[in-house]
Design a protein around this motif. Structure first.
Motif, short mmCIF file in Angstrom:
data_model
loop_
_atom_site.label_atom_id
_atom_site.label_comp_id
_atom_site.label_asym_id
_atom_site.label_seq_id
_atom_site.Cartn_x
_atom_site.Cartn_y
_atom_site.Cartn_z
N VAL A 254 28.64 47.38 32.44
CA VAL A 254 29.84 47.05 33.21
C VAL A 254 30.72 48.27 33.40
O VAL A 254 30.97 49.02 32.45
N LYS A 255 31.21 48.45 34.64
CA LYS A 255 32.27 49.40 34.94
C LYS A 255 33.48 48.61 35.43
O LYS A 255 33.36 47.74 36.29
N ILE A 256 34.64 48.91 34.85
CA ILE A 256 35.89 48.30 35.31
C ILE A 256 36.75 49.39 35.94
O ILE A 256 36.97 50.44 35.32
N ILE A 257 37.22 49.17 37.15
CA ILE A 257 38.13 50.10 37.81
C ILE A 257 39.52 49.45 37.80
O ILE A 257 39.72 48.38 38.38
N GLU A 258 40.47 50.11 37.13
CA GLU A 258 41.81 49.56 36.97
C GLU A 258 42.83 50.66 37.25
O GLU A 258 42.70 51.78 36.76
N GLN A 259 43.87 50.34 38.00
CA GLN A 259 44.85 51.34 38.43
C GLN A 259 45.88 51.68 37.36
O GLN A 259 46.36 52.81 37.28
N ASN A 260 46.20 50.70 36.51
CA ASN A 260 47.23 50.91 35.50
C ASN A 260 46.66 51.65 34.30
O ASN A 260 45.75 51.15 33.63
N GLU A 261 47.20 52.83 34.01
CA GLU A 261 46.65 53.67 32.94
C GLU A 261 46.78 53.02 31.57
O GLU A 261 45.86 53.07 30.75
N SER A 262 47.93 52.39 31.31
CA SER A 262 48.15 51.74 30.02
C SER A 262 47.14 50.60 29.82
O SER A 262 46.60 50.42 28.71
N ARG A 263 46.88 49.85 30.88
CA ARG A 263 45.91 48.75 30.77
C ARG A 263 44.50 49.31 30.53
O ARG A 263 43.72 48.72 29.78
N CYS A 264 44.19 50.45 31.13
CA CYS A 264 42.89 51.08 30.90
C CYS A 264 42.71 51.44 29.44
O CYS A 264 41.62 51.24 28.86
N GLU A 265 43.76 51.96 28.82
CA GLU A 265 43.68 52.32 27.41
C GLU A 265 43.45 51.08 26.54
O GLU A 265 42.66 51.10 25.59
N THR A 266 44.14 49.98 26.90
CA THR A 266 43.95 48.72 26.16
C THR A 266 42.52 48.22 26.29
O THR A 266 41.88 47.82 25.31
N LEU A 267 42.00 48.25 27.53
CA LEU A 267 40.64 47.77 27.76
C LEU A 267 39.61 48.65 27.04
O LEU A 267 38.60 48.16 26.54
N SER A 268 39.88 49.95 26.99
CA SER A 268 38.96 50.86 26.29
C SER A 268 38.88 50.53 24.82
O SER A 268 37.80 50.62 24.21
N ASP A 269 40.01 50.13 24.23
CA ASP A 269 40.02 49.74 22.81
C ASP A 269 39.31 48.41 22.60
O ASP A 269 38.57 48.23 21.62
N LEU A 270 39.55 47.46 23.53
CA LEU A 270 38.99 46.12 23.38
C LEU A 270 37.51 46.05 23.74
O LEU A 270 36.77 45.24 23.18
N LEU A 271 37.10 46.91 24.69
CA LEU A 271 35.73 46.85 25.23
C LEU A 271 35.08 48.23 25.17
O LEU A 271 34.82 48.86 26.19
N PRO A 272 34.80 48.73 23.97
CA PRO A 272 34.29 50.10 23.84
C PRO A 272 32.92 50.32 24.50
O PRO A 272 32.59 51.45 24.84
N GLU A 273 32.16 49.26 24.71
CA GLU A 273 30.83 49.42 25.31
C GLU A 273 30.88 49.45 26.84
O GLU A 273 29.88 49.78 27.47
N ALA A 274 32.02 49.11 27.41
CA ALA A 274 32.16 49.14 28.87
C ALA A 274 32.70 50.49 29.32
O ALA A 274 33.31 51.22 28.54
N THR A 275 32.47 50.83 30.57
CA THR A 275 33.03 52.05 31.17
C THR A 275 34.31 51.68 31.89
O THR A 275 34.29 50.87 32.83
#
Length: 452
Positions: A254-275
């Protein structure tokens, strides 16, 4: 039945519109007088402007005599508080919309300790529906019955299937697949078909089948049955989080494209296996750079319906991906359905169907119970699963001898975990669950399938 709805946004409005057809007395509570006035112009319901967590407001709404309180405000905590106060003030069943993933693992505690009867999570339900579609990308829509043993799959008839001009009975005989054609949507009309119905290219057809039989059917007509291997998701909201977790469990990258930088950091912590990609998902160059033309699935889940629709239209021109778009506003669903952009997910409809299923179950007799309910054929028909609790006028009698209502199919029997398409000599027995597809809306008990 006396029903109070707290929160009259998109979900609250959809619920009120559907519940007014259920012979229910509805009271609406919202903090906005404009919202209440707008709804009362369209719906026969009492409206109260106020805070749904206020005892005075709930008493004014008739909480002491209410059967169900449904809290669907924009705040999880407010919804739970409304239910808690309703439990202490009246004697009604309570339903709360709870969306935050933090509470997802605490549902049993919330229901047991706070006394909330039912928890609805539209985002999780939408993610589950999308994950089913990516497991079986040929289908436009998939609804499940009998705890996943039976599925209703909707697909578009294409010229390469060589089904044009064939009757349903001829198709099932030629392909020798154990599936039941239960709904057909053509340009001219929608119907619950009989064996003599002729199928044409461009029709939207829904079948009932076990997952194995459905896969065999699709394989024989030349449709892809394997789940996708990778997916691009635009938008990093709550649905994206739930969906990505499900897809990663299915070994889909899975690749997630998200505009909000803070939300990207949260998602990276929650979903380490996703890009996780920090960028504008509507940027054409970025989409192409991230492999849109090669991806097997493209899911647009931004907060803007227009963006989701246009992104799907664009993806359709540059890829062969399975396309899924989320739409929240329901006013133009008929226009969107005609755009041929793959699968469209309406979280508000999903939520309303779950709650309506529970309301119907409360209204019917103790002899049977509605386990599952879906609106189909553009809301013109319903597919329901009844659990048979005791003997009734429909049990023990061959189906061919029952005086069934018109435009009604007995679709599947589930007996001791074994599912089958029933024939004329089959009978409904106590302990079965039975799937009914009908344009006769409002069925609450299995005996409602009979002509009175």
């Amino acid at each position: 039945m006396q029903i109070i709805i707290v929160g009259c946004g998109k979900v609250g409005r959809t619920l009120a519109e559907q519940l007014q057809e259920e012979e229910s007395d509805i009271t609406l509570i919202d903090v906005s007088s404009n919202v209440i006035t707008s709804l009362q112009n369209d719906i026969d319901a009492m409206g109260i402007v106020g805070n749904g967590a206020s005892i005075n407001t709930l008493v004014e709404a008739g909480i002491e005599n209410a059967d169900i309180l449904i809290a669907v405000t924009g705040s999880d905590e407010m919804n739970l508080l409304c239910c808690l106060i309703a439990q202490k003030t009246g004697h009604c069943q309570t339903i709360a919309r709870v969306r935050n993933p933090i509470y997802a693992k605490e549902i049993s505690f919330i229901k047991k300790r706070l006394g909330v009867t039912m928890i609805i999570n539209p985002e999780l339900a939408a993610a589950q529906e999308i994950s089913r579609l990516l497991r079986f990308p040929s289908a436009i829509k998939i609804d499940t019955f009998a705890r996943g043993r039976v599925e209703m799959l909707k697909f578009k008839v294409l010229p390469e299937f060589n089904l044009d001009g064939m009757t349903i009975s001829r198709i099932t005989e030629a392909l020798k697949c154990d599936v039941l054609f239960c709904a057909v949507e053509s340009r001219d009309h929608v119907s619950i078909p009989g064996g003599n119905q002729v199928i044409h290219d461009g029709d939207m057809v829904s079948i009932l089948a076990s997952p194995v039989n459905a896969a065999a059917f699709f394989k024989k007509i030349g449709l892809k049955t394997n789940q996708v291997k990778n997916a691009i998701i635009v938008g990093g909201g709550t649905i994206s989080y739930y969906l990505t977790k499900a897809l990663l469990d299915m070994n889909i990258s899975v690749k997630i494209i998200e505009q909000n930088e803070s939300r990207c950091e949260t998602l990276s912590d929650l979903l380490p296996e996703a890009t996780i990609i920090n960028g504008d998902g509507t940027n054409r160059s970025l989409l192409m750079e991230e492999g849109l033309s090669r991806t097997e699935a493209f899911v647009s889940l931004t907060n803007m319906d227009e963006e989701n629709v246009f992104l799907s239209l664009f993806a359709k021109t540059v890829s062969n991906a399975k396309l899924i778009a989320k739409v929240n506003r329901l006013a133009f669903d008929d226009v969107i359905d005609n755009l041929d952009i793959g699968s469209v997910i309406y979280p508000k409809y999903i939520t309303a169907d779950y709650i309506l299923q529970y309301v119907r179950a409360m209204q019917n007799s103790i002899g049977s119970n509605i386990e599952t309910l879906y609106h189909i054929l553009d809301n013109q028909a319903e597919a329901l699963e009844f659990a048979i609790r005791e003997n009734s006028p429909v049990t023990g009698i061959p189906l061919s001898e029952l005086n069934l209502k018109k435009n009604l199919l007995v679709g599947y029997l589930n007996r001791n975990g074994q599912v089958k398409i029933p024939r004329g000599q089959d009978t409904i027995q106590v302990g079965d669950t039975v799937i009914i597809v009908t344009s006769q809306k409002g069925l609450r008990d299995i005996t409602d399938i009979l002509e009175k």
